[in-house]
Write an enzyme that holds these catalytic residues in place. Structure first.
Site, PDB file in Angstrom:
ATOM      1  N   GLY A 167      -7.788 -16.074  -1.232  1.00 46.36           N
ATOM      2  CA  GLY A 167      -6.552 -16.054  -0.445  1.00 46.36           C
ATOM      3  C   GLY A 167      -6.003 -14.642  -0.460  1.00 46.36           C
ATOM      4  O   GLY A 167      -6.758 -13.678  -0.628  1.00 46.36           O
ATOM      5  N   LYS A 187      -6.970 -12.294   6.432  1.00 49.25           N
ATOM      6  CA  LYS A 187      -6.509 -11.551   7.622  1.00 49.25           C
ATOM      7  C   LYS A 187      -7.580 -10.563   8.100  1.00 49.25           C
ATOM      8  O   LYS A 187      -7.871 -10.473   9.288  1.00 49.25           O
ATOM      9  CB  LYS A 187      -5.220 -10.816   7.251  1.00 49.25           C
ATOM     10  N   LEU A 204     -18.385 -12.997  -8.077  1.00 55.24           N
ATOM     11  CA  LEU A 204     -19.211 -14.203  -8.010  1.00 55.24           C
ATOM     12  C   LEU A 204     -18.515 -15.318  -8.782  1.00 55.24           C
ATOM     13  O   LEU A 204     -19.158 -16.105  -9.465  1.00 55.24           O
ATOM     14  CB  LEU A 204     -20.609 -13.933  -8.591  1.00 55.24           C
ATOM     15  N   GLY A 243     -14.899 -21.135  -7.009  1.00 51.33           N
ATOM     16  CA  GLY A 243     -13.606 -21.788  -7.190  1.00 51.33           C
ATOM     17  C   GLY A 243     -13.071 -22.351  -5.887  1.00 51.33           C
ATOM     18  O   GLY A 243     -13.841 -22.670  -4.965  1.00 51.33           O
ATOM     19  N   THR A 263      -4.871  -0.977   7.025  1.00 53.99           N
ATOM     20  CA  THR A 263      -6.160  -1.469   7.512  1.00 53.99           C
ATOM     21  C   THR A 263      -6.047  -1.685   9.013  1.00 53.99           C
ATOM     22  O   THR A 263      -5.253  -2.510   9.470  1.00 53.99           O
ATOM     23  CB  THR A 263      -6.527  -2.791   6.812  1.00 53.99           C
ATOM     24  N   ARG A 266       0.752 -15.461  -0.366  1.00 57.05           N
ATOM     25  CA  ARG A 266       0.265 -15.409   1.018  1.00 57.05           C
ATOM     26  C   ARG A 266      -1.183 -15.920   1.083  1.00 57.05           C
ATOM     27  O   ARG A 266      -2.033 -15.475   0.326  1.00 57.05           O
ATOM     28  CB  ARG A 266       0.369 -13.982   1.566  1.00 57.05           C
ATOM     29  N   VAL A 321       0.832  -1.205   0.000  1.00 55.62           N
ATOM     30  CA  VAL A 321       0.000   0.000   0.000  1.00 55.62           C
ATOM     31  C   VAL A 321       0.866   1.255   0.000  1.00 55.62           C
ATOM     32  O   VAL A 321       0.645   2.183  -0.782  1.00 55.62           O
ATOM     33  CB  VAL A 321      -0.953  -0.022   1.223  1.00 55.62           C
ATOM     34  N   LYS A 380      15.789  -2.564   2.166  1.00 52.08           N
ATOM     35  CA  LYS A 380      14.699  -2.296   1.225  1.00 52.08           C
ATOM     36  C   LYS A 380      14.856  -0.893   0.630  1.00 52.08           C
ATOM     37  O   LYS A 380      14.698  -0.696  -0.590  1.00 52.08           O
ATOM     38  CB  LYS A 380      13.388  -2.390   1.994  1.00 52.08           C
ATOM     39  N   CYS A 382      -5.102  -9.994   2.290  1.00 49.36           N
ATOM     40  CA  CYS A 382      -6.147  -9.106   2.823  1.00 49.36           C
ATOM     41  C   CYS A 382      -7.380  -9.839   3.346  1.00 49.36           C
ATOM     42  O   CYS A 382      -7.662  -9.784   4.541  1.00 49.36           O
ATOM     43  CB  CYS A 382      -6.540  -8.105   1.755  1.00 49.36           C
TER      44      CYS A 382
HETATM   45  C1  UGA Z   1      -8.670  -7.113  -1.870  1.00 51.19           C
HETATM   46  C2  UGA Z   1      -9.796  -6.141  -2.267  1.00 51.19           C
HETATM   47  O1  UGA Z   1     -10.394  -6.557  -3.500  1.00 51.19           O
HETATM   48  C3  UGA Z   1      -9.269  -4.717  -2.406  1.00 51.19           C
HETATM   49  O2  UGA Z   1     -10.351  -3.822  -2.682  1.00 51.19           O
HETATM   50  C4  UGA Z   1      -8.599  -4.305  -1.092  1.00 51.19           C
HETATM   51  O3  UGA Z   1      -8.040  -2.998  -1.170  1.00 51.19           O
HETATM   52  C5  UGA Z   1      -7.484  -5.298  -0.770  1.00 51.19           C
HETATM   53  O4  UGA Z   1      -8.039  -6.626  -0.672  1.00 51.19           O
HETATM   54  C6  UGA Z   1      -6.872  -4.894   0.553  1.00 51.19           C
HETATM   55  O5  UGA Z   1      -7.569  -4.936   1.588  1.00 51.19           O
HETATM   56  O6  UGA Z   1      -5.737  -4.410   0.573  1.00 51.19           O
HETATM   57  P1  UGA Z   1      -6.679  -8.361  -3.209  1.00 51.19           P
HETATM   58  O7  UGA Z   1      -6.484  -9.152  -1.954  1.00 51.19           O
HETATM   59  O8  UGA Z   1      -5.497  -7.759  -3.889  1.00 51.19           O
HETATM   60  O9  UGA Z   1      -7.724  -7.141  -2.944  1.00 51.19           O
HETATM   61  O10 UGA Z   1      -7.338  -9.334  -4.290  1.00 51.19           O
HETATM   62  P2  UGA Z   1      -8.767  -9.629  -4.906  1.00 51.19           P
HETATM   63  O11 UGA Z   1      -8.742  -9.331  -6.340  1.00 51.19           O
HETATM   64  O12 UGA Z   1      -9.841  -9.006  -4.117  1.00 51.19           O
HETATM   65  O13 UGA Z   1      -8.849 -11.227  -4.733  1.00 51.19           O
HETATM   66  C7  UGA Z   1      -8.832 -11.843  -3.455  1.00 51.19           C
HETATM   67  C8  UGA Z   1      -9.056 -13.330  -3.564  1.00 51.19           C
HETATM   68  O14 UGA Z   1     -10.414 -13.610  -3.898  1.00 51.19           O
HETATM   69  C9  UGA Z   1      -8.192 -14.045  -4.627  1.00 51.19           C
HETATM   70  O15 UGA Z   1      -7.666 -15.237  -4.071  1.00 51.19           O
HETATM   71  C10 UGA Z   1      -9.164 -14.359  -5.737  1.00 51.19           C
HETATM   72  O16 UGA Z   1      -8.811 -15.492  -6.469  1.00 51.19           O
HETATM   73  C11 UGA Z   1     -10.443 -14.579  -4.944  1.00 51.19           C
HETATM   74  N1  UGA Z   1     -11.658 -14.364  -5.749  1.00 51.19           N
HETATM   75  C12 UGA Z   1     -11.939 -13.125  -6.253  1.00 51.19           C
HETATM   76  C13 UGA Z   1     -12.518 -15.426  -5.970  1.00 51.19           C
HETATM   77  O17 UGA Z   1     -12.290 -16.569  -5.500  1.00 51.19           O
HETATM   78  N2  UGA Z   1     -13.646 -15.208  -6.718  1.00 51.19           N
HETATM   79  C14 UGA Z   1     -13.954 -13.989  -7.227  1.00 51.19           C
HETATM   80  O18 UGA Z   1     -15.017 -13.859  -7.886  1.00 51.19           O
HETATM   81  C15 UGA Z   1     -13.072 -12.924  -6.993  1.00 51.19           C
END
Ligand code: UGA
Length: 431
Positions: A257, A263, A250, A253, A121, A327, A11, A35, A260
């Site tokens: 993971g 946790k 939606l 699968g 967060t 992660r 972030v 870093k 975010c």
């Molecule tokens: C998530 C949120 O989408 C962001 O808005 C937020 O800022 C971020 O966490 C955070 O708190 O920092 P991120 O963890 O990068 O973002 O990834 P996502 O695209 O949300 O995907 C999260 C997980 O959900 C992945 O494992 C993905 O495969 C899974 N997922 C997503 C599904 O299983 N099905 C879906 O339809 C969408």
């Protein structure tokens, strides 16, 4: 504006770089000297499309710099964004010692008015602690405001998400703080939601929990689809066209993971319990997500009969495409379960090989591409929907596998076509 970003994790780095690109003078500070040294050599420690170029461009323009001297960064800035990590503790609550340390450094080095913005967060009410700490240790305790400005960017599309957000949320308790933040975000020309600090902190919890709930909801529906014999993708399409529901998130699968959702869910469950309102619905969201991983293993077992000595080719290790982040990736959990059941694992991911090697060592075989991972395999299990797994030469694949068996953990293939080509196919909730 002169900004300091404390913490150069995901972030912090994206926020600092994008604010610099919008024309601000940004110093990113971190106590990890190694870093900072890498960043000062244009060596970006995270995999994020477009970030490296943007860092380079803004360093060249002298709008972006990196330092290990947090005190100096604090002194030079008017607005300070706290972007340090808040990792989960054993009981699920967020570890806020990093936030406390930074608050003290800010307090001890405040020589003029500062707006201190929480971007990490954090549990609702953290701002009170930050404020108390600054009042306690500050030399100039009248001259500061606290604000909350949660970040909604996603890994792999972080820059696009930052530059074109659906909304910006700011939680403030003074007009001055609101004015500064409005001005800072003005170039993005987006809807700005202004609320109090607790409201802003809560919006972040509610947003991530709701998205995770959507995923677990469709995964629960996918289990019903399997039982009645229909396809969850069609059901998702059918309900998702209702704008009140929306098709996004939606995707059924093997579960969610990343750093975010798992946790943040844990932390929110913990906070709500502490507040005297146990949010049991979110425990169910977690439970469904765990069950999806076990489901993947049982679907493979159903297709292969016994697992000992069977070879499983894993396609995709990252928690989602276009990142090297593993992660809380469902793939790693599923691999551990398959190994425990006696299977042998060959794996390929376009970006996450190095990180997986650090996690799993020599317990699995690392392959050079999708076909290599499938060679002599009894089953290929797709865990991450990278684009390159969508462009497969199926005849070639069939010729290298021991048995033509596919577990499609992200429902990207057409079940009928797979069967027509002679594959034994299982998706998640495809009947
Ligand atoms: C998530 C949120 O989408 C962001 O808005 C937020 O800022 C971020 O966490 C955070 O708190 O920092 P991120 O963890 O990068 O973002 O990834 P996502 O695209 O949300 O995907 C999260 C997980 O959900 C992945 O494992 C993905 O495969 C899974 N997922 C997503 C599904 O299983 N099905 C879906 O339809 C969408």
């Amino acid at each position: 504006m002169k900004l300091a970003i404390i913490g150069t994790g995901y972030v912090g780095l994206v926020t600092g770089t994008c604010f610099a690109d919008l024309g601000n003078e940004v110093v990113c500070a971190d106590n990890d000297e190694k870093k900072i040294e890498s960043l000062n050599n244009d060596d970006i420690p995270i995999y994020e499309p477009g970030l490296e170029e943007l860092v380079r461009k803004n360093r060249r323009n002298n709008r972006l710099s990196f330092t290990a001297d947090i005190k100096e960064a604090v002194k030079a800035a008017e607005v300070i964004f706290i972007c340090v990590g808040t990792p989960p503790r054993e009981d699920g609550s967020a570890d806020l010692t990093g936030i406390e340390k930074v608050s003290r450094v800010i307090a001890e080095n405040m020589d003029s008015y500062k707006l201190i913005v929480e971007k990490s967060t954090v549990p609702v009410e953290t701002n009170r602690w930050v404020k108390d700490t600054i009042n306690m240790f500050g030399k100039n305790s009248n001259k500061f405001d606290i604000a909350s400005n949660p970040e909604f960017l996603r890994e792999s599309t972080a820059i696009e998400d930052f530059m074109n957000p659906d909304r910006v949320v700011i939680g403030v308790e003074s007009e001055k703080a609101e004015k500064i933040l409005r001005e800072l975000y003005e170039p993005l020309r987006t809807k700005i939601v202004v609320t109090n600090i607790k409201g802003a902190e809560l919006i972040k919890h509610a947003s991530n929990s709701f998205l995770a709930t959507k995923i677990s909801f469709i995964n629960a529906i996918s289990n019903i689809c399997d039982k009645v014999g229909t396809d969850v993708n069609a059901v998702a399409e059918g309900i998702g066209l209702d704008p009140r529901i929306n098709r996004r998130f939606l995707g059924a699968g093997i579960g969610f993971g990343g750093s975010c959702f798992p946790k943040d869910l844990k932390a929110f469950i913990h906070i709500s319990e502490r507040l005297g309102y146990p949010f049991d619905m979110l425990k169910e969201v977690q439970k469904i997500n765990e069950m999806q991983k076990e489901l993947a293993v049982s679907k493979i077992t159903d297709m292969l009969w016994n697992l000992p000595d069977k070879i499983i080719g894993i396609w995709g290790l990252a928690f989602k495409p276009n990142t090297d982040d593993i992660r809380s990736a469902p793939s790693i959990d599923i691999i551990r379960r398959l190994i425990a059941a006696g299977a042998k694992i060959k794996a390929f991911d376009p970006a996450a090989m190095e990180k997986t090697r650090a996690e799993l060592g020599d317990r699995i075989i690392y392959c050079k591409d999708a076909y290599d991972a499938a060679r002599d395999a009894d089953c290929v299990a797709l865990m991450t929907e990278w684009n390159e797994f969508k462009e497969i030469d199926w005849q070639r694949l069939k010729s290298v596998m021991r048995q033509p068996v596919i577990l499609d953990g992200r429902n990207i293939y057409d079940p009928e076509k797979m069967k027509d080509m002679g594959f034994r196919y299982a998706g998640i909730g495809r009947g």
